[in-house]
Design a protein around this motif. Sequence first.
Motif, PDB file in Angstrom:
ATOM      1  N   ALA A 460       0.815  -1.220   0.000  1.00 22.56           N
ATOM      2  CA  ALA A 460       0.000   0.000   0.000  1.00 22.56           C
ATOM      3  C   ALA A 460       0.848   1.269   0.000  1.00 22.56           C
ATOM      4  N   SER A 461       2.170   1.145   0.170  1.00 17.88           N
ATOM      5  CA  SER A 461       2.999   2.349   0.298  1.00 17.88           C
ATOM      6  C   SER A 461       4.103   2.441  -0.750  1.00 17.88           C
ATOM      7  N   ILE A 462       4.211   1.469  -1.666  1.00 18.75           N
ATOM      8  CA  ILE A 462       5.255   1.541  -2.693  1.00 18.75           C
ATOM      9  C   ILE A 462       4.606   1.871  -4.033  1.00 18.75           C
ATOM     10  N   PRO A 463       5.377   2.413  -4.980  1.00 20.06           N
ATOM     11  CA  PRO A 463       4.808   2.746  -6.297  1.00 20.06           C
ATOM     12  C   PRO A 463       4.269   1.502  -7.001  1.00 20.06           C
ATOM     13  N   PRO A 464       3.256   1.690  -7.841  1.00 18.51           N
ATOM     14  CA  PRO A 464       2.675   0.533  -8.562  1.00 18.51           C
ATOM     15  C   PRO A 464       3.644  -0.069  -9.573  1.00 18.51           C
ATOM     16  N   THR A 465       4.731   0.637  -9.899  1.00 21.99           N
ATOM     17  CA  THR A 465       5.715   0.085 -10.853  1.00 21.99           C
ATOM     18  C   THR A 465       6.601  -0.970 -10.216  1.00 21.99           C
TER      19      THR A 465
END
Length: 739
Positions: A460-465
Amino acid sequence: MDGSNTGKSLARSYAIGVAALFLLLVTVSLGPYLGIQTRAQFREIEASWLNYSGDAGKKGVWISSIRGYLGYGGVIHDFKNYILRQDPFCLDQTRVQLEQFQAVIEDYLAAPIGPEERAALEVIGATVREYEVKLPIAVQAAQEGWDVARTDRLVRVDDTAAIEALGQLERLWQANRQKSTERIIQAVGEGERLIWVGFLSVVSLVVAALTLGVLFAVLLLDMRRAMHRLADELRVRRRLETSEVRLATAVEQSPATIFITDMDARILYANRRFEDITGWTRAEVEGKTPRFLQSGDTPPEVYREIRESLARGETWQGVFRNRRKDSGSYWAETTILPLIGPDGTVQNFIGIAEDITERRHARDQVVRAQKLEAVGLLAGGVAHDFNNILTTIVGAAHLAALDAPAGSAIAGEIEQIDIAARRAQSLVKELLTFARRQPGRPQPTNLTTLMLEVTRLMRASIPPTIALDCCDGVEPFIVMADPTHLHQILMNLCRNAAEAIGGASGTIRVSAHAVTEDLPEGLAPRPDGWVRLEVTDDGPGMSADTRRQLFDPFFTTKPLGKGSGLGLAVVSALVEEMGGGIALDSALGTGTTFAIFLPGAREAELESEAPPDEIPRGRERVMLIDDESEVAGTFRRMLLRLGYQVEAFTSSVVALERFSRRPRQYDLVITDVVMPGLSGEELAEAMRRLRPDVPIIFCTGYAPSGITLSGPAPDVLDKPVDPALLARRVRAMLDTRGA
C-alpha cells in the motif's frame, strides 16, 4: 818500505773506493727497489680498496633489497596478507614488489659473480616465481570467497631453501668483504715492513752517503707518516661506514615516513615506510614536490604558513589528510623542519610524518558514540509523547474502520491512516532500539505470517511500478526472535529495496528457507537449525565503497532529508541482539540481496493465537488510567465496543483512591507507566498491597527499564497498541485470573 806503504795505501784506497762504489751501487739500487716495492703495495691497497668499496658495496645493497622483499613488508608478507585479508591493496603491493624483486635479481646476475652466488640467486628467484605462479590462485580464491585454510593449502610455498640461499649470499658477501679487508691490512703491514728495511738500510749506509741517507730517510719518514695516515683513515672510514649503515637502517626501518627535499621542495630521498604508506616508489617521487600527496582538504593558507615558517628557519607541525597512489587517503601527523648546514644556512628540508589514521578513526568512533548518546536522549524524550499520539491515531482509525462500509473509499482512507501511523511507530522503535532503550523479548515467532503482514503493508505504500513478491503458501518457519524487532527488520529492508528501485520498474522478493550449511562466520550449527530470510531487489546495486559503510550509523546515500542513516544500522543491531547474522550480495548493475540468518525454533513452542478476524470480547469491569485524556478516551471507546465496563481516569492519585474504596470491584487494571503524581509502577504496587491478585496490564510509550512488580506477573504492551492485540491480551489476563 815506502813503496810498499804506498801500495798498501793505494790498495786501501782502492778497497775503500771499491767499497764506496759498492755501497753507492747498493744505495742507488736499493732506492729503486724500495720504490718499486712500495708502489706495488700502494697498487695492492688501491685494488683492495676498490674491491672493498665498489663491487662488495653493490652486492650489499642488492642483498639488503632481496632480504627486504623476503621479509616483513615484502613479497611473501604482502602475499600472505592478501590470503588472510583479501585486501586489493596487498595484491597491488605484491605485484609491484614482484617486478622490483625481478629487477634486483637481474642486476645481480648481470654482475660478475661466482657459481655459488649464481646458484643461490636461482634458488631465491625460483621460490619467488612460485609465489608469482600461485598469485592467480589467490586472486581466484578472493573473488570466489574460498575458505582461508583451503586457499593456504593451494598456495603454500616452502621458502626454506630461499632463506638458506639468502643466508649463503650474505655469508659469501661477508667473506668477500673480509678478504678485501685482510688484503688491505696485509698490504699496509707489508708497507710498514719495507719502511723499516729502508730505515735500517739508510742507517747502515749513512757513513758512505750521509746526504743521500738523510734525504732518503726524510723521504721514508714521510712515506711512513703517509702509511700511518692511510691506516688511520681506513679505520675512520670503517667506523663511518658502520655508523652510516646503522643510520640508514634506522631511517629505512623507521615507523614514520621520512623524506628530504632540496630548497625548491623537490624530493631527494624517501624511506621505505613512505613507499609502503603512499604506494609510490622512490623512483616515482624523486625530483617531484610533495604536491602529489595533497588531497584537497588543506586550505592554501596552511601551505603558505608552512613556506613562511621554513623560510624563517622554524619547524612546522600539523596534520594532513594525504592521498595514496590508489586514490585512497590516510591521516599523517607531520613535522617539517629545515636542515642547517655548517655555515648556518638552510640546505635542505626534511619531513617526518606518523600515520595516525587509526587514531583518527578512534576519535571518529568517540564522536559517533556521542552522537548516538544524543539520539538516545532525544528518543527517550519524545517516544512517550509521540507514542501516545500514535495510540490515539491507531485506535481512532480502528474504531472508524469498524463503522466504515467494506470496500468503500472511506475504508481505504482509514487504511492509509493506519499504514502511516504504523510507519511512524516503526520510526520511533528504530530510534529506541538503536539507542538501546527498548530491549527485545525473543519468543517463538511465525516468520511466514510476519512476512505476509509486512508485504501487505508495503504494497500500500510503494509505487505501482514495483512488484512485491512474497512466497505465499509456504510452510511456516518458526524463529526465536522478538516479533516487533523482526517486523522492523523486514520493514526496513523492504523499504530500502523500494527506495533503491525508485521510480523505475522492478521487483522485490521476500523469501525464507531453512539452512544448515554456508552459515556466516561466527554462526555455529544448532539443534533447532537456522532460517535464512532473504530480501532481494533488481535495483541498481551498490559499489564496494557503499557496501563497506552500509551498516555504519548515519551513513546514507539518500538526499538530505530523505533518510536518517539509521535503518540498516538498526537492522544490524537487532540481528546481532537476536544472535543471528547478515550476509550481503550486491554489485553495481546486478541488484541487491540481504540474507538474514535467524535462530530457528520448534513449532510446538509457538504460542497459540486467535485467528486475526476473531477478536475476543467480554463483560468484566476494567479500570483504565492514562494521564493523556485522548489516549484514555481511545482505549475506553475500544474496550466499550468489545463489551467491557470501563472506568477511565487521567489521574493516578484519583484512580488509587477509587480503587482503595472497593478493590474487589475491578477485574482488571490497565495503566500507563510514566505519569505525574504516581508512576504506573508505584500505582500498581499500591493496588497490589490492597489486592495482591489483581491482574494488571501496563501500556507504555517508553519503558526505560524492566518493570518489576510483586505478585502475579503483569503484561506489558508497547504503545501504540494494536486494538486486536489489546483485545487478546485483555482476554488472556482475565482468563488467567479465572483459571
